[in-house]
Structure formats: structure tokens, C-alpha cells
Enzyme design. Structure first.
Site, PDB file in Angstrom:
ATOM      1  CE1 TYR A 123      -3.866  -1.745   5.542  1.00  5.58           C
ATOM      2  CE2 TYR A 123      -3.539   0.541   4.901  1.00  5.58           C
ATOM      3  CZ  TYR A 123      -3.784  -0.773   4.557  1.00  5.58           C
ATOM      4  OH  TYR A 123      -3.943  -1.122   3.236  1.00  5.58           O
ATOM      5  CB  SER A 140      -0.862  -0.007   1.274  1.00  6.33           C
ATOM      6  OG  SER A 140      -1.496   1.239   1.466  1.00  6.33           O
TER       7      SER A 140
END
Ligand code: 8X3
Length: 256
Positions: free
Chosen positions: A154, A141
Site C-alpha cells: 500500500y 495518503s
């Protein structure tokens, strides 16, 4: 499960029940791979495998929790040779500040994103190597390349996935396996933001509010399919893909 010697090269996709994983399974099936869809939700991957088969592609489903190492090892015994592994399973939980976020969320995100990728990659590396031309894809990501407020656990997990990909590439150079990291930015899917905010659809909608065209799962699947279908000697080490409206993790153009 035993997988008979396939004429087509095999591509395994984790987290294939929805979003980027499902779109990637479609993309790789269309590119001519025999796709093996894995996810915890058996009904969903079976339905997608049936749909792909009906459309003339070669697909099968296998229910798998990537955090269950024993189950992953059992799954891996079915394969002697694998062309492609797409480590897509994972996701975000919560967007609270470091000071108040739930350690259980951090642990779960590390387990699914990082240890899940580690489990499946370790278990299938012999089959990827045996293929003579294997590709490991790590879906990280943009959160793996810079932080943002509320990103906390995250961002930490995605940084760890990035490190896993980079380290593996160093360690296996000289073997016939390449490691590709795809790092998407803002992607609007049915579940990512909803899961992150515990099913709160208002909070989930705010993530994309006013953004003209967030990426779709198909955009990312297209990027993955392009990267894995390059000639074997070409290694797309890292590909960052964002919507035009997103200049960085913290700079997003929103129309009011
Ligand atoms: C998803 C991108 O910006 O929500 O991996 O962290 S972001």
C-alpha cells in the site's frame, strides 16, 4: 452515454460508491458542480445520484472500473470539457510484512491506486485542458509520504501515486490544469480497514481502537472541496491532513 452541454461545471469522482468518494461527491454537488459519480458498484452510485438529484443538485452515475482502460476511454468520449477530476478509487489490501505479504495484493493495489489514476487522468486530460480551468485531484495518503511496518504494498502504491501527481504537475505547467494532491492520514470509514483485512471486523476495529477522533470521510471531502474551489491561479500542491491524535504514521495517541 452522452453528456449534454452543461451550464454547471462538471466534476467527476472515482470510487464514489462509499467513504471519501461519496462524501466528496456530496461536497462538490453542494458547491455547485454537476457531479458524475463513478464506481464499480452501480446500485450504490445510482442511489447516491438519485439522492443528490432529489435534493436539488445535479448528479449522474456511471458504472466504471478504473483498471479497465477500454472502459475508461469509452467513458471519456462523453465529455468535451471537465472542470474537476477527483481520483479517489483505490484502497489497501493486507498488512503483512514484506517478507510474507502476497504479491497478488501488491499487484492489485498498484493496479487500482496507480494505474487506475493513470488511466482516468490520461483519458480525461484533453477535456480538463479544454475547460480552460481544469483541476486534477489525486487522493494519495500519508502512506505516500512515509512508510510503516506492514504497510508494504500500500505504501509503495501510494508513493507511486504521489510521484504521478508531482510528475504530471511538472509536465503540464503552462496549461490551464492544476494538480492537487490530498494526503489523508487515519480516516475512519465503513470500508477502508474492513477491505484491507479481508472483512475481518475485529482487525479492522483495532486500527481505530482508542483513537479519540479519527478523521471522517466528510473531513477529507471538506478538504478536497476547499482545495478545488480556490481561485484557478492557486494550486494547493499537497495537503496532508491527519486527526489531531495522529502525529505521524507510527505515532498515534490511543486512550486505553
Ligand atoms: C490510509 C492511511 O495509515 O492506513 O491511507 O496508511 S494508512
Amino acid at each position: 452515454m452522452t453528456v449534454a452541454a452543461a451550464t454547471k461545471r462538471i466534476a467527476i469522482v472515482t470510487g464514489a460508491s462509499s467513504g471519501i468518494g461519496a462524501a466528496t461527491a456530496r461536497g462538490l454537488a453542494a458547491a455547485g458542480y454537476r457531479v458524475v459519480l463513478t464506481a464499480r458498484r452501480k446500485d450504490r452510485i445510482e442511489a447516491l445520484a438519485a439522492e443528490l438529484t432529489d435534493a436539488g443538485h445535479d448528479a449522474m452515475a456511471y458504472a466504471l472500473d478504473v483498471t479497465d482502460r477500454a472502459a475508461v476511454d469509452t467513458f471519456a468520449t462523453a465529455f468535451k470539457k471537465i472542470a474537476v477530476l477527483v481520483n479517489n478509487a483505490g484502497g489497501a489490501l493486507g498488512a503483512d510484512p514484506v517478507a510474507t505479504s502476497d504479491p497478488a495484493d501488491w499487484r492489485r493495489m498498484y493496479e487500482t491506486n496507480v494505474l487506475g489514476t493513470l488511466n482516468v487522468t490520461q483519458a480525461l486530460l484533453p477535456a480538463l485542458t479544454a475547460s480552460g480551468d481544469g483541476t486534477v485531484v489525486v487522493l494519495s495518503s500519508t502512506a505516500g509520504h512515509g512508510t510503516y511496518e506492514g504497510g508494504g504494498g500500500y505504501v509503495a502504491a501510494k508513493h507511486a501515486e504521489h510521484v504521478l501527481a508531482e510528475t504530471l504537475r511538472l509536465e503540464i505547467v503552462g496549461t490551464p490544469v492544476r494538480v492537487i494532491e490530498i494526503a489523508p492520514g487515519m480516516v475512519k470509514t465503513d470500508e477502508f480497514a474492513l477491505t484491507r483485512f479481508g472483512g475481518d471486523s475485529e482487525k479492522a476495529a483495532k486500527v481505530y481502537a482508542g483513537v479519540a477522533d479519527p478523521l471522517t470521510a466528510e473531513d477529507v471531502a471538506d478538504t478536497i472541496t476547499w482545495a478545488v474551489t480556490r481561485p484557478p491561479h492557486v494550486n494547493i500542491d499537497l495537503l496532508v491532513v491527519r486527526p489531531r491524535a495522529q502525529a505521524s504514521n507510527t505515532k498515534v495517541h490511543r486512550e486505553s
